[in-house]
Enzyme design. Structure first.
Site, mmCIF file in Angstrom:
data_model
loop_
_atom_site.group_PDB
_atom_site.id
_atom_site.type_symbol
_atom_site.label_atom_id
_atom_site.label_comp_id
_atom_site.label_asym_id
_atom_site.label_seq_id
_atom_site.Cartn_x
_atom_site.Cartn_y
_atom_site.Cartn_z
ATOM 1 N N PHE A 1 5.844 6.165 -0.007
ATOM 2 C CA PHE A 1 6.592 5.288 0.391
ATOM 3 C C PHE A 1 5.768 3.808 -0.162
ATOM 4 C CE2 PHE A 1 6.492 9.881 2.435
ATOM 5 C CZ PHE A 1 7.852 10.494 2.780
ATOM 6 N N MET B 1 0.820 -1.217 -0.369
ATOM 7 C CA MET B 1 -0.073 0.318 0.060
ATOM 8 C C MET B 1 1.167 1.477 -0.118
ATOM 9 S SD MET B 1 0.123 1.335 3.680
ATOM 10 C CE MET B 1 -0.463 2.895 2.782
ATOM 11 N N PRO B 2 0.909 2.263 -1.031
ATOM 12 C CA PRO B 2 1.450 2.902 -1.153
ATOM 13 C C PRO B 2 0.615 4.317 -0.571
ATOM 14 C CG PRO B 2 1.129 2.393 -3.229
ATOM 15 C CD PRO B 2 0.341 1.617 -2.243
ATOM 16 N N LEU B 3 2.003 5.162 0.069
ATOM 17 C CA LEU B 3 0.923 6.592 1.265
ATOM 18 C C LEU B 3 2.272 7.158 0.406
ATOM 19 C CD1 LEU B 3 0.103 8.317 3.004
ATOM 20 C CD2 LEU B 3 2.196 8.041 4.329
#
Length: 130
Positions: free
Chosen positions: A73, A1-3
């Protein structure tokens, strides 16, 4: 899961333009990083012009008030996937949102499963909830 953190100069874009930009970024995360559906974590911050200082590192890249910084991230993406993200973001944000390629700075950082808690004081990647 990208932030994904998106930084820009205040009052350069309308709320609708910012929403479109965020939507395009999310579409690319789904396409190029194979993020799961509804896996959308974005923070959009607007700054005064003097609060974003981006020189060109000797590359002679001109910057304007349309400058966008995107910080991603993420976990486990390859160099090829990261390069695909950079290229897709540059192409689509220029075409669909009017962000000049010279005004797009992207940083992609890796983290680990133990670096995330999605709430409830639990590390869901480690507990098996995700």
């Amino acid at each position: 899961m990208p932030l994904v953190k998106i930084d820009m100069i205040r009052n350069v874009r309308t709320p609708d333009e910012i929403k479109k930009l965020a939507d395009v970024v999310q579409e690319i995360m789904l396409e190029k990083f194979a993020a799961p559906p509804r896996d959308r974590y974005q923070v959009i911050t607007q700054h005064e012009p003097y609060e974003l200082i981006f020189e060109d590192t000797g590359l002679h890249i001109p910057r304007t008030e349309k400058l966008i910084l995107i910080q991603i991230f993420q976990q486990g993406r390859t160099a090829d996937q990261k390069q695909a993200i950079y290229a897709s973001l540059a192409e689509r944000l220029e075409k669909e949102c009017g962000v000049p390629k010279t005004d797009l700075v992207i940083s992609c950082s890796a983290n680990s499963k133990e670096d995330w808690s999605f709430g409830l004081g639990r590390a869901q990647f480690l507990t098996g909830d995700l």
